[in-house]
Write a protein that holds these residues in place. Structure first.
Motif, PDB file in Angstrom:
ATOM      1  N   ILE A 114      64.773  52.337  34.943  1.00 21.75           N
ATOM      2  CA  ILE A 114      63.769  51.644  36.004  1.00 21.75           C
ATOM      3  C   ILE A 114      62.570  50.507  35.989  1.00 21.75           C
ATOM      4  N   ASN A 119      61.041  42.665  39.610  1.00 18.56           N
ATOM      5  CA  ASN A 119      60.744  42.811  41.025  1.00 18.56           C
ATOM      6  C   ASN A 119      61.566  43.252  42.216  1.00 18.56           C
ATOM      7  N   LYS A 122      63.003  47.103  42.365  1.00 13.61           N
ATOM      8  CA  LYS A 122      61.681  48.153  42.780  1.00 13.61           C
ATOM      9  C   LYS A 122      61.648  48.134  44.010  1.00 13.61           C
ATOM     10  N   LYS A 126      61.895  51.635  45.589  1.00 10.17           N
ATOM     11  CA  LYS A 126      60.833  51.480  46.517  1.00 10.17           C
ATOM     12  C   LYS A 126      61.199  51.951  47.695  1.00 10.17           C
ATOM     13  N   TYR A 201      60.693  58.914  38.638  1.00  6.28           N
ATOM     14  CA  TYR A 201      59.750  57.207  38.507  1.00  6.28           C
ATOM     15  C   TYR A 201      58.658  57.913  39.587  1.00  6.28           C
TER      16      TYR A 201
END
Length: 711
Positions: A114, A119, A122, A126, A201
């Protein structure tokens, strides 16, 4: 006692699991099949800790001075030796894991980190975490009001070290088992992370009021060594309810091992070992994810064009060579004994036998012992149908089949609801035999069909385990089977049988007698020999008898897949014993016990040949109900002898055991020969032809008239 020609059972098992692990580097095997062997190795090791290490752990508490009959080690010495050997294996596992992950990347399958994602990825993760993971988490900070929770066996948790206002805390997050373990980052499902990666994470976003000091994913392995016949359970009248309580207790037994995914920082190691009352020497941490069962999901979701190229492909067993499609299975067995050889041949003829007998008017009863079943077992469906059609159906369901108890409980209820009589074995003795008796009545009188196998009535494992399934209309074997089931239902362990060998009474004693017969032949200068194929050999009496046979000059060939507690090649003791192990695509599971000289197949009339559900382990020979059946039919005997010849020629999957307890590869200067590959090809090319079916049926009828049947 002489320990020079014996070795420790547990260390021998670890040598077996090392051979399983080494299949990961076998470049002759498709990549995704090699991946499976890494999971099989870890799963084997989990069960080893839960069962064997759990037993030795208890023995170290209650009988610390007891010495093993094969290695002369105390329980503490065994635990130390196990720990040492496992650490060596785990280092090898890490190397193999890195290699195979690299190989997967070459075919565009990536386990992503990760931290290095872009971006876009990620942002997706998220959102995924906030919407699909966070609502299901139950994070906990340990304190006076929040005592340290129970960590169930093998369930993943994130353990964290926290601080707030210069004060230290510890937290824990159970990883929900009902969420998707594999999270894909693209539609092609070639880039993924694991659920524990994601939760770990975002730990800082979970414990928002604390400073994150360290974290690790952990799992605890607990003992599963519960004896369902222990005195503590004796007041329970309902055996099914009793077994359900046993299963609940299993998850709470003492911890044996702590595994960590990645390094386990000192503060977390100190905390978890104190809470679990464990020694740090039982912590195993490395860079391999815990519980590799997710590999199967990865394989199933790989794009089809990649999966087909890097797996064996879907395997369909051949149609059974001894049966002719479209003809009554019952009539074919009545004409001549039949045998199925799994996984090369389909289990369908046995299923057809049950289906026929569940419907026809002549079948009076079906009696069967069941140890392990598939998740969707047609066998149970046909037994239920037979009961619903008014047949007497007796099922001995062994609820103590370790790790299959819940499945067997569910099937027991289904069978009872259909009208079958279900019993649950013998007190203090697991029923591990594989025997089915079909009793029929016609104008000719009472007749029997008896099926006896080396493996479970499991349609799933019949495609990956090698096993024999013998079916015979022999009256005398049928009468033995009648006595067997009557003895079981009357809790009588001392039954006398004319042909069947049954433990704990006649199996071991007969095997020892047969070994002594070969010794006498050798002493009188007659041709002799012993061949045994099994999963494991631990019984000290059998080991000693084989040593005596070697000393007398009897050639002994042992084909043992797993544990082998006898050392070959020890001067003056086991010089005439040769031992090999086959680990390959299919799990070698057949048990064969053969006495006599097999160098000349034409002399098979002078050979005693048995197939059995039993290994030569003390638990099987003395503490289980097992059955071995003699093979009388010359066609089947000849067939098994030819299979033995094929197995002995293997120099691809087979390794040779040396006197120093190590295994070595066979002579590769000879032409490459893979027994399993050969048998796959052979049985596929010898499927029965529908065109010749009618002629073959007539030929069988003629054979049955001309050949005097053996019992």
């Amino acid at each position: 006692m002489d320990y020079s020609y014996t070795q420790d059972r547990e260390l021998s098992w670890l040598k077996f699991n090392e051979r399983v692990l080494n299949e990961v580097k076998n470049k002759d095997m498709p990549l995704l099949e090699r991946l499976k062997f890494l999971e099989i190795y870890t799963n084997n090791l989990d069960e080893f800790y839960m069962v064997r290490v759990g037993t030795i752990f208890d023995m170290n508490i209650f009988k610390p001075d007891k010495r093993d009959s094969r290695s002369n080690m105390t329980p503490a010495e065994q635990l130390a030796a196990i720990n040492h050997e496992v650490r060596k294996l785990e280092k090898t596992k890490v190397l193999y894991y890195k290699d195979i992950m690299s190989d997967l990347e070459e075919i565009k399958i990536h386990h992503m980190n990760i931290e290095i994602l872009g971006n876009k990825d990620k942002e997706y993760l998220k959102s995924y975490f906030e919407l699909r993971v966070f609502p299901f988490l139950t994070p906990m900070v340990i304190g006076k009001q929040h005592p340290f929770p129970h960590i169930p066996n093998k369930e993943l948790h994130v353990l964290v070290s926290l601080s707030r206002k210069d004060k230290g805390f510890f937290g824990i997050i159970p990883i929900p088992s009902n969420l998707e373990r594999v999270i894909y980052l693209n539609n092609k499902k070639t880039r993924y992370i694991l659920l524990e990666d994601l939760i770990s994470y975002y730990c800082s976003d979970i414990f928002t009021n604390y400073h994150m000091k360290s974290k690790a994913v952990i799992a605890v392995t607990r003992s599963a060594d519960i004896d369902p016949d222990d005195d503590m359970f004796e007041k329970h009248d309902d055996y099914i309810e009793h077994m359900k309580k046993v299963l609940k207790m299993r998850g709470r037994l003492h911890p044996l091992r702590i595994e960590a995914y990645g390094e386990l920082p000192d503060d977390l190691a100190d905390f978890i070992t104190k809470k679990l009352d464990m020694d740090k020497k039982n912590i195993f941490s490395d860079s391999v994810p815990l519980n590799l069962k997710y590999f199967y999901e990865i394989i199933d979701n790989i794009p089809e064009e990649i999966r087909e190229k890097h797996t064996y492909g879907k395997y369909v067993p051949a149609k059974a060579n001894m049966f002719y499609p479209g003809t009554s299975v019952v009539k074919q067995i009545q004409q001549q004994d039949k045998m199925l050889f799994f996984p090369y041949e389909s289990i369908d003829p046995f299923l057809q036998l049950l289906k026929e007998c569940s419907e026809d008017k002549e079948t009076v009863s079906i009696k069967i012992t069941i140890y392990r079943l598939a998740k969707n077992a047609k066998i149970v469906d046909y037994l239920c149908k037979a009961a619903e059609n008014g047949k007497e159906v007796l099922v001995l369901m062994e609820l103590r089949a370790r790790f299959d108890e819940a499945n067997n409980i569910n099937y027991s209820k289904k069978l009872e609801d259909a009208g079958a009589t279900v019993i649950y074995g013998m007190e203090n003795y697991k029923v591990h035999s594989k025997i089915c008796l079909i009793t029929r009545r016609s104008h000719k009188g009472v007749s029997y069909i008896t099926q006896i196998g080396t493996g479970n009535y499991n349609e799933t494992t019949s495609k990956i385990y090698t096993d024999f399934s013998l079916m015979t209309a022999s009256r005398e074997i049928g009468e033995d089977a009648v006595m067997f089931f009557q003895n079981i239902t009357m809790f009588n362990l001392n039954g006398v049988y004319k042909h069947l060998l049954v433990s704990p009474t006649s199996l071991k004693s007969t095997i020892l007698d047969k070994i002594r017969d070969e010794i006498r032949k050798a002493e009188h200068g007659q041709t002799c020999g012993i061949f045994m194929k099994m999963n494991s050999l631990t019984d000290r009496d059998v080991i000693n008898a084989l040593k005596d046979a070697s000393v007398a000059g009897v050639p002994v060939f042992l084909l043992i897949r797993g544990i082998c507690c006898i050392r070959p090649g020890v001067e003056g003791k086991t010089e005439n014993i040769h031992i090999e192990s086959i680990v390959g695509r299919f799990l070698e599971h057949t048990r064969i016990y053969l006495f006599g000289d097999i160098s000349d197949v034409s002399q098979q009339w002078d050979i005693d040949l048995y197939i059995s559900s039993a290994d030569m382990m003390t638990r099987n020979t003395e503490r289980r109900i097992e059955v071995a059946v003699p093979v009388y039919d010359n066609d089947i005997k000849n067939r098994i002898l030819k299979i033995i010849e094929v197995l002995k020629k293997d120099n691809v999957n087979a390794q040779v055991l040396l006197s120093n307890d190590e295994y070595t590869e066979k002579n590769h200067e000879m032409q490459r020969f893979d027994s399993q590959e050969f048998l796959l090809s052979y049985y596929k090319s010898h499927e029965p032809s529908p065109v010749l079916r009618q002629n073959n049926v007539l030929l069988d009828k003629l054979k049955s008239i001309l050949n005097k049947r053996h019992p």
